[in-house]
Enzyme design. Structure first.
Site, PDB file in Angstrom:
ATOM      1  N   TYR A  95       0.668  -1.071  -0.025  1.00 32.59           N
ATOM      2  CA  TYR A  95       0.040  -0.125  -0.046  1.00 32.59           C
ATOM      3  C   TYR A  95       0.776   1.225   0.063  1.00 32.59           C
ATOM      4  CZ  TYR A  95       0.849   0.814   5.090  1.00 32.59           C
ATOM      5  OH  TYR A  95       1.381   1.179   6.221  1.00 32.59           O
ATOM      6  N   CYS A  96       0.196   2.367  -0.359  1.00 29.24           N
ATOM      7  CA  CYS A  96       0.791   3.594  -0.242  1.00 29.24           C
ATOM      8  C   CYS A  96      -0.159   4.765  -0.053  1.00 29.24           C
ATOM      9  CB  CYS A  96       1.437   4.036  -1.714  1.00 29.24           C
ATOM     10  SG  CYS A  96       0.360   3.985  -3.175  1.00 29.24           S
ATOM     11  N   SER A  97      -0.249   5.943  -0.499  1.00 29.60           N
ATOM     12  CA  SER A  97      -1.227   6.798  -0.332  1.00 29.60           C
ATOM     13  C   SER A  97      -2.719   6.583  -0.587  1.00 29.60           C
ATOM     14  CB  SER A  97      -0.944   8.378  -0.705  1.00 29.60           C
ATOM     15  OG  SER A  97       0.461   8.653  -0.151  1.00 29.60           O
TER      16      SER A  97
END
Length: 164
Positions: A95-97
């Site tokens: 995941y990221c933003s």
């Protein structure tokens, strides 16, 4: 890395034509890594002990807040050697933003032979916006989220936006 530059350069046109996390994902992702939505991940985190969460944001972003028990691997800094201890059959959620940078890291993991990689649809922003908890470096819940920059921060709802 190339995609991140495109995201940055096209931000102005994006802001006039699209205004949701879903629009951004449709525009910038190729759907090369299977998605998991935040509700499903929340359920799986409650029932599975061996799920591996990899945070692909910058260290500064991770330090502000991250998913509980997530391992920081970075984006620009990402190196497959940092995950060589993992089994190729491990259940891995990247995941990221919002899910753009994490898709690229997910692709690298798949190319390296990891068989069960999923990308968190909407990333940490959607997770937070749905009311799920994020944690600081001390292991405490927090309302602070690093918005990457002011443009992407518009996708965060009710967060204390922290740029450091």
């Amino acid at each position: 890395m190339k995609r991140l530059l495109i995201v940055f350069l096209s931000g102005l046109s994006f802001s006039f034509g699209q205004n949701s996390i879903e629009d951004a994902i449709d525009k910038y992702n190729s759907n090369s890594v299977a998605y998991i939505n935040v509700e499903m991940l929340n359920r799986e985190l409650q029932s599975k002990e061996n799920l591996i969460l990899l945070d692909t944001r910058s260290k500064v972003e991770y330090d502000v807040s991250h998913l509980k028990n997530a391992v920081w691997v970075g984006y620009d800094e990402f190196d497959l050697n940092t995950v060589k201890y993992l089994s190729k059959t491990s259940e891995i959620i990247v995941y990221c933003s919002i899910g753009v940078r994490s898709e690229e890291i997910g692709e690298q993991l798949q190319q390296a032979g990891f068989l069960n990689v999923k990308n968190l649809y909407g990333g940490l922003f959607k997770w937070f916006n749905k009311g799920f908890k994020v944690y600081n470096l001390s292991g405490n819940t927090t309302k602070k989220v690093h918005p990457y920059n002011k443009f992407w921060g518009m996708f965060l709802i009710n967060a204390e936006k922290s740029y450091h």
